[in-house]
Design a protein around this motif. Structure first.
Motif, mmCIF file in Angstrom:
data_model
loop_
_atom_site.group_PDB
_atom_site.id
_atom_site.type_symbol
_atom_site.label_atom_id
_atom_site.label_comp_id
_atom_site.label_asym_id
_atom_site.label_seq_id
_atom_site.Cartn_x
_atom_site.Cartn_y
_atom_site.Cartn_z
ATOM 1 N N SER A 11 0.844 -1.194 0.000
ATOM 2 C CA SER A 11 0.000 0.000 0.000
ATOM 3 C C SER A 11 0.873 1.235 0.000
ATOM 4 O O SER A 11 1.858 1.305 0.730
ATOM 5 C CB SER A 11 -0.899 -0.004 1.238
ATOM 6 O OG SER A 11 -1.761 -1.115 1.240
ATOM 7 N N ALA A 40 -7.879 -5.084 -11.850
ATOM 8 C CA ALA A 40 -8.561 -4.336 -10.811
ATOM 9 C C ALA A 40 -9.908 -4.995 -10.532
ATOM 10 O O ALA A 40 -10.458 -5.687 -11.394
ATOM 11 C CB ALA A 40 -8.758 -2.889 -11.259
ATOM 12 N N VAL A 88 -4.035 6.372 -8.086
ATOM 13 C CA VAL A 88 -5.094 5.553 -7.496
ATOM 14 C C VAL A 88 -5.555 4.495 -8.489
ATOM 15 O O VAL A 88 -5.816 3.346 -8.118
ATOM 16 C CB VAL A 88 -6.271 6.442 -7.046
ATOM 17 C CG1 VAL A 88 -7.444 5.586 -6.608
ATOM 18 C CG2 VAL A 88 -5.839 7.374 -5.917
ATOM 19 N N ASP A 90 -3.913 2.861 -10.486
ATOM 20 C CA ASP A 90 -2.970 1.747 -10.619
ATOM 21 C C ASP A 90 -3.294 0.617 -9.640
ATOM 22 O O ASP A 90 -2.681 -0.455 -9.698
ATOM 23 C CB ASP A 90 -1.533 2.218 -10.368
ATOM 24 C CG ASP A 90 -1.028 3.170 -11.430
ATOM 25 O OD1 ASP A 90 -0.355 4.167 -11.051
ATOM 26 O OD2 ASP A 90 -1.302 2.929 -12.622
ATOM 27 N N THR A 91 -4.220 0.857 -8.745
ATOM 28 C CA THR A 91 -4.608 -0.159 -7.773
ATOM 29 C C THR A 91 -5.134 -1.393 -8.470
ATOM 30 O O THR A 91 -6.054 -1.327 -9.290
ATOM 31 C CB THR A 91 -5.681 0.397 -6.825
ATOM 32 O OG1 THR A 91 -5.122 1.467 -6.061
ATOM 33 C CG2 THR A 91 -6.183 -0.697 -5.874
ATOM 34 N N GLN A 117 -0.642 -7.753 -4.567
ATOM 35 C CA GLN A 117 -1.597 -6.655 -4.523
ATOM 36 C C GLN A 117 -0.894 -5.312 -4.415
ATOM 37 O O GLN A 117 0.029 -5.143 -3.606
ATOM 38 C CB GLN A 117 -2.545 -6.822 -3.343
ATOM 39 C CG GLN A 117 -3.608 -5.743 -3.239
ATOM 40 C CD GLN A 117 -4.631 -5.818 -4.351
ATOM 41 O OE1 GLN A 117 -5.123 -6.884 -4.686
ATOM 42 N NE2 GLN A 117 -4.945 -4.662 -4.939
ATOM 43 N N ALA A 119 -1.999 -1.346 -3.798
ATOM 44 C CA ALA A 119 -3.093 -0.458 -3.412
ATOM 45 C C ALA A 119 -2.557 0.956 -3.289
ATOM 46 O O ALA A 119 -1.634 1.203 -2.517
ATOM 47 C CB ALA A 119 -3.704 -0.918 -2.091
ATOM 48 N N VAL A 120 -3.132 1.852 -4.051
ATOM 49 C CA VAL A 120 -2.694 3.246 -4.046
ATOM 50 C C VAL A 120 -3.844 4.107 -3.529
ATOM 51 O O VAL A 120 -4.947 4.073 -4.083
ATOM 52 C CB VAL A 120 -2.278 3.712 -5.452
ATOM 53 C CG1 VAL A 120 -1.704 5.130 -5.394
ATOM 54 C CG2 VAL A 120 -1.262 2.746 -6.056
ATOM 55 N N SER A 121 -3.577 4.857 -2.488
ATOM 56 C CA SER A 121 -4.608 5.698 -1.894
ATOM 57 C C SER A 121 -4.350 7.165 -2.198
ATOM 58 O O SER A 121 -3.208 7.574 -2.407
ATOM 59 C CB SER A 121 -4.656 5.473 -0.384
ATOM 60 O OG SER A 121 -3.401 5.770 0.189
#
Length: 122
Positions: A11, A40, A88, A90-91, A117, A119-121
């Motif tokens: 993340s 995704a 985001v 790219d998640t 995984q 996860a980009v926030s």
């Protein structure tokens, strides 16, 4: 039997970086070309990058150009994906894959890692 093992997901906040690694165990002629794919939630799997057996870029998705860098270490049978300026969007679950790719054309699509995984926030 060829086995692909990914690592390096995690993340991160938008704008950050991650480096994915894929080790190919017992690599042979069935796994000469390699690539990274992602999926995704609720979407189809898409190609991120593909490289030929010598590491030459064969395909790169427009959405990652200038941000992602792929490299192939044939001595170690490792494929890397350096992901910078992550967004985001790219998640996804990222998968390493390999193919026999006669004449550079992927035909098998049957060698896949388990996925890692990202996860980009915001």
């Amino acid at each position: 039997q060829v086995q692909l093992v990914e690592s390096g997901g995690g993340s991160v906040q938008a704008g950050g970086s991650l480096r994915l690694s894929c080790t190919v165990h017992r690599r042979d002629s069935s796994s000469r070309c390699m690539g990274w794919f992602r999926q995704a939630p609720g979407q189809n799997r898409e190609t991120v990058v593909r490289v030929d057996s010598d590491g030459t870029m064969a395909y790169e998705d427009e959405s990652v150009k200038g941000r992602f860098t792929v490299s192939l270490d044939n001595d170690k049978n490792n494929l890397y994906l350096q992901m910078n300026r992550l967004k985001v969007e790219d998640t996804a679950m990222y998968y390493c894959a390999a193919d026999s790719c006669p004449d550079g054309v992927w035909i098998d699509y049957n060698l896949w890692g388990q996925g890692t995984q990202v996860a980009v926030s915001s």
